[in-house]
Design a protein around this motif. Structure first.
Motif, PDB file in Angstrom:
ATOM      1  N   ILE A  95       0.843  -1.208   0.000  1.00  0.00           N
ATOM      2  CA  ILE A  95       0.000   0.000   0.000  1.00  0.00           C
ATOM      3  C   ILE A  95       0.874   1.252   0.000  1.00  0.00           C
ATOM      4  CG2 ILE A  95      -1.631   1.351   1.384  1.00  0.00           C
ATOM      5  CD1 ILE A  95      -2.888  -1.335   2.251  1.00  0.00           C
ATOM      6  N   VAL A  96       1.913   1.251   0.830  1.00  0.00           N
ATOM      7  CA  VAL A  96       2.810   2.408   0.901  1.00  0.00           C
ATOM      8  C   VAL A  96       3.546   2.611  -0.423  1.00  0.00           C
ATOM      9  CG1 VAL A  96       4.880   3.345   2.031  1.00  0.00           C
ATOM     10  CG2 VAL A  96       3.094   2.264   3.402  1.00  0.00           C
ATOM     11  N   LEU A  97       3.872   1.525  -1.108  1.00  0.00           N
ATOM     12  CA  LEU A  97       4.587   1.612  -2.386  1.00  0.00           C
ATOM     13  C   LEU A  97       3.680   1.985  -3.552  1.00  0.00           C
ATOM     14  CD1 LEU A  97       6.875  -1.523  -2.002  1.00  0.00           C
ATOM     15  CD2 LEU A  97       7.656   0.856  -2.113  1.00  0.00           C
ATOM     16  N   GLY A  98       2.385   2.068  -3.297  1.00  0.00           N
ATOM     17  CA  GLY A  98       1.461   2.430  -4.362  1.00  0.00           C
ATOM     18  C   GLY A  98       1.042   1.266  -5.226  1.00  0.00           C
ATOM     19  N   LEU A  99       1.308   0.045  -4.778  1.00  0.00           N
ATOM     20  CA  LEU A  99       1.003  -1.144  -5.564  1.00  0.00           C
ATOM     21  C   LEU A  99      -0.358  -1.735  -5.247  1.00  0.00           C
ATOM     22  CD1 LEU A  99       4.473  -2.933  -5.224  1.00  0.00           C
ATOM     23  CD2 LEU A  99       3.669  -1.474  -7.094  1.00  0.00           C
ATOM     24  N   LEU A 100      -0.968  -1.285  -4.136  1.00  0.00           N
ATOM     25  CA  LEU A 100      -2.219  -1.885  -3.684  1.00  0.00           C
ATOM     26  C   LEU A 100      -3.071  -0.821  -2.996  1.00  0.00           C
ATOM     27  CD1 LEU A 100      -3.664  -4.694  -3.358  1.00  0.00           C
ATOM     28  CD2 LEU A 100      -2.612  -4.789  -1.080  1.00  0.00           C
ATOM     29  N   PRO A 101      -4.102  -0.306  -3.664  1.00  0.00           N
ATOM     30  CA  PRO A 101      -4.926   0.724  -3.035  1.00  0.00           C
ATOM     31  C   PRO A 101      -5.705   0.165  -1.851  1.00  0.00           C
ATOM     32  CG  PRO A 101      -5.887   0.033  -5.120  1.00  0.00           C
ATOM     33  CD  PRO A 101      -4.539  -0.610  -5.042  1.00  0.00           C
ATOM     34  N   PRO A 102      -5.811   0.918  -0.773  1.00  0.00           N
ATOM     35  CA  PRO A 102      -6.583   0.448   0.384  1.00  0.00           C
ATOM     36  C   PRO A 102      -8.078   0.494   0.092  1.00  0.00           C
ATOM     37  CG  PRO A 102      -5.857   2.697   0.744  1.00  0.00           C
ATOM     38  CD  PRO A 102      -5.216   2.249  -0.546  1.00  0.00           C
TER      39      PRO A 102
ATOM     40  N   ARG B  70       2.057  11.593  -8.643  1.00  0.00           N
ATOM     41  CA  ARG B  70       2.350  10.167  -8.529  1.00  0.00           C
ATOM     42  C   ARG B  70       3.710   9.831  -9.128  1.00  0.00           C
ATOM     43  NH1 ARG B  70      -1.962   6.916  -7.165  1.00  0.00           N
ATOM     44  NH2 ARG B  70      -1.141   5.113  -8.283  1.00  0.00           N
ATOM     45  N   LYS B  71       4.114  10.540 -10.166  1.00  0.00           N
ATOM     46  CA  LYS B  71       5.443  10.329 -10.738  1.00  0.00           C
ATOM     47  C   LYS B  71       6.519  10.737  -9.738  1.00  0.00           C
ATOM     48  CE  LYS B  71       8.372  11.465 -14.694  1.00  0.00           C
ATOM     49  NZ  LYS B  71       8.491  12.219 -15.965  1.00  0.00           N
ATOM     50  N   GLN B  72       6.306  11.856  -9.052  1.00  0.00           N
ATOM     51  CA  GLN B  72       7.262  12.291  -8.037  1.00  0.00           C
ATOM     52  C   GLN B  72       7.287  11.319  -6.871  1.00  0.00           C
ATOM     53  OE1 GLN B  72       9.378  14.974  -8.320  1.00  0.00           O
ATOM     54  NE2 GLN B  72      10.323  14.194  -6.436  1.00  0.00           N
ATOM     55  N   TRP B  73       6.120  10.823  -6.524  1.00  0.00           N
ATOM     56  CA  TRP B  73       6.008   9.852  -5.436  1.00  0.00           C
ATOM     57  C   TRP B  73       6.794   8.586  -5.768  1.00  0.00           C
ATOM     58  CZ3 TRP B  73       0.899   6.700  -5.528  1.00  0.00           C
ATOM     59  CH2 TRP B  73       0.975   5.620  -4.634  1.00  0.00           C
ATOM     60  N   ARG B  74       6.701   8.118  -7.026  1.00  0.00           N
ATOM     61  CA  ARG B  74       7.454   6.912  -7.406  1.00  0.00           C
ATOM     62  C   ARG B  74       8.960   7.145  -7.352  1.00  0.00           C
ATOM     63  NH1 ARG B  74       3.011   6.304 -11.016  1.00  0.00           N
ATOM     64  NH2 ARG B  74       4.095   7.464 -12.666  1.00  0.00           N
ATOM     65  N   ARG B  75       9.363   8.383  -7.517  1.00  0.00           N
ATOM     66  CA  ARG B  75      10.779   8.707  -7.393  1.00  0.00           C
ATOM     67  C   ARG B  75      11.191   8.787  -5.927  1.00  0.00           C
ATOM     68  NH1 ARG B  75      14.537  12.883 -10.488  1.00  0.00           N
ATOM     69  NH2 ARG B  75      16.240  12.940  -8.981  1.00  0.00           N
ATOM     70  N   ASP B  76      10.340   9.337  -5.098  1.00  0.00           N
ATOM     71  CA  ASP B  76      10.683   9.629  -3.699  1.00  0.00           C
ATOM     72  C   ASP B  76      10.536   8.438  -2.769  1.00  0.00           C
ATOM     73  OD1 ASP B  76      11.375  12.244  -4.220  1.00  0.00           O
ATOM     74  OD2 ASP B  76       9.422  13.068  -3.672  1.00  0.00           O
TER      75      ASP B  76
ATOM     76  N   GLN C 161      11.319   4.392  -2.570  1.00  0.00           N
ATOM     77  CA  GLN C 161      11.989   3.236  -3.170  1.00  0.00           C
ATOM     78  C   GLN C 161      11.878   2.042  -2.223  1.00  0.00           C
ATOM     79  OE1 GLN C 161      13.405   3.277  -6.357  1.00  0.00           O
ATOM     80  NE2 GLN C 161      12.478   5.312  -6.479  1.00  0.00           N
ATOM     81  N   VAL C 162      12.330   0.883  -2.687  1.00  0.00           N
ATOM     82  CA  VAL C 162      12.152  -0.336  -1.904  1.00  0.00           C
ATOM     83  C   VAL C 162      13.374  -1.235  -2.017  1.00  0.00           C
ATOM     84  CG1 VAL C 162      11.000  -1.517  -3.824  1.00  0.00           C
ATOM     85  CG2 VAL C 162      10.577  -2.296  -1.482  1.00  0.00           C
ATOM     86  N   VAL C 163      13.653  -1.963  -0.937  1.00  0.00           N
ATOM     87  CA  VAL C 163      14.641  -3.049  -0.933  1.00  0.00           C
ATOM     88  C   VAL C 163      13.919  -4.299  -0.451  1.00  0.00           C
ATOM     89  CG1 VAL C 163      16.803  -3.935   0.009  1.00  0.00           C
ATOM     90  CG2 VAL C 163      16.554  -1.475  -0.452  1.00  0.00           C
ATOM     91  N   PHE C 164      13.878  -5.331  -1.303  1.00  0.00           N
ATOM     92  CA  PHE C 164      13.147  -6.550  -0.980  1.00  0.00           C
ATOM     93  C   PHE C 164      14.041  -7.561  -0.259  1.00  0.00           C
ATOM     94  CE2 PHE C 164      10.728  -4.978  -4.708  1.00  0.00           C
ATOM     95  CZ  PHE C 164       9.470  -4.912  -4.128  1.00  0.00           C
ATOM     96  N   GLN C 165      13.404  -8.613   0.240  1.00  0.00           N
ATOM     97  CA  GLN C 165      14.097  -9.644   1.009  1.00  0.00           C
ATOM     98  C   GLN C 165      15.089 -10.434   0.155  1.00  0.00           C
ATOM     99  OE1 GLN C 165      11.433 -12.500   2.746  1.00  0.00           O
ATOM    100  NE2 GLN C 165      13.069 -13.814   3.498  1.00  0.00           N
TER     101      GLN C 165
END
Length: 237
Positions: free
Chosen positions: A58-65, A85-91, A93-97
């Motif tokens: 949800i925080v990453l924008g991949l799943l709307p609540p 939303r474009k700026q949000w995708r820049r600001d 980021q993620v590191v996965f397991q």
């Protein structure tokens, strides 16, 4: 200043059999609220099935609540316009397991780290090479590593590459989704120490999702306990 504010976020999943629907138990999140301040780390601690991954998506924008609001830098993420939303995708980021599944095995380290730079920046080849060399050194690797492929690196080294990619655009927030759980204890501490150093150096905020209490206690400024989709506790270390 508050960077990320979750207000009564709810997400449930349904499983359908023919004409019946049943809400899945032990999944999703229920009325979750928290605040993450700039330059700090909030640890989300919980067992498997507690809803941690749902919250991260949800925080990453991949799943709307289903309900509730998520505000980042003063903007409601799921009600924002295309530019926001474009700026949000820049600001964010993620590191996965899993460091290996998070990268394309056919790409060199240079190309892996360069992905976000090529999407958002205009750099000459030399400028890009210099930026990637600096990023590698920042996470404890060396510039010459950029010519390697993922199969030539250990899990700990490749996770540092993923971190270098995540910080390439100097994001305001990095979601860490179990970033060290697949590594041995010595490498875990090294990775977390590097992340701490980056927080101090460039002011990055973190949302640290994990089931490992010792790692969360070591790294996070504040800790939230997520149990069956609900936040049970929120406080300092």
């Amino acid at each position: 200043m508050s960077l990320l504010i979750a207000n009564k976020i709810t997400k449930t999943y349904s499983t359908s059999w023919w004409f019946r629907k049943r809400t899945s138990e032990g999944k999703g999140v229920k009325g979750v609220s928290f605040t993450l301040d700039e330059g700090t780390c909030l640890g989300i601690l919980g067992e498997s099935g507690a809803g941690k991954s749902t919250l991260g998506r949800i925080v990453l924008g991949l799943l709307p609540p289903d309900s509730g609001t998520l505000t980042f830098n003063g903007i409601d993420l799921y009600k924002s316009n295309r530019n926001a939303r474009k700026q949000w995708r820049r600001d964010i980021q993620v590191v996965f397991q899993d460091s290996y599944s998070a990268v394309n095995p056919r790409m060199t380290v240079r190309d892996i780290i360069a992905e976000p730079l090529r999407n958002y920046e205009r750099m000459s080849s030399q400028e890009e090479r210099s930026a990637i060399s600096e990023l590698l050194e920042l996470v404890g690797l060396v510039g010459d590593d950029m010519s390697k492929y993922p199969k030539q690196m250990s899990g700990g080294q490749l996770q540092r590459v993923n971190i270098a990619r995540a910080i390439a655009l100097k994001p305001k927030l990095i979601v860490l989704d179990e970033p060290v759980s697949s590594l041995d204890m010595i490498i875990q501490k090294q990775i977390l120490d590097h992340l701490k150093h980056l927080k101090e150096k460039i002011g990055t905020s973190y949302l640290f999702i994990s089931h490992d209490m010792s790692a969360v206690q070591y790294f996070a400024d504040h800790i939230a306990i997520l149990d069956q989709g609900s936040l049970e506790a929120l406080g300092g270390r």
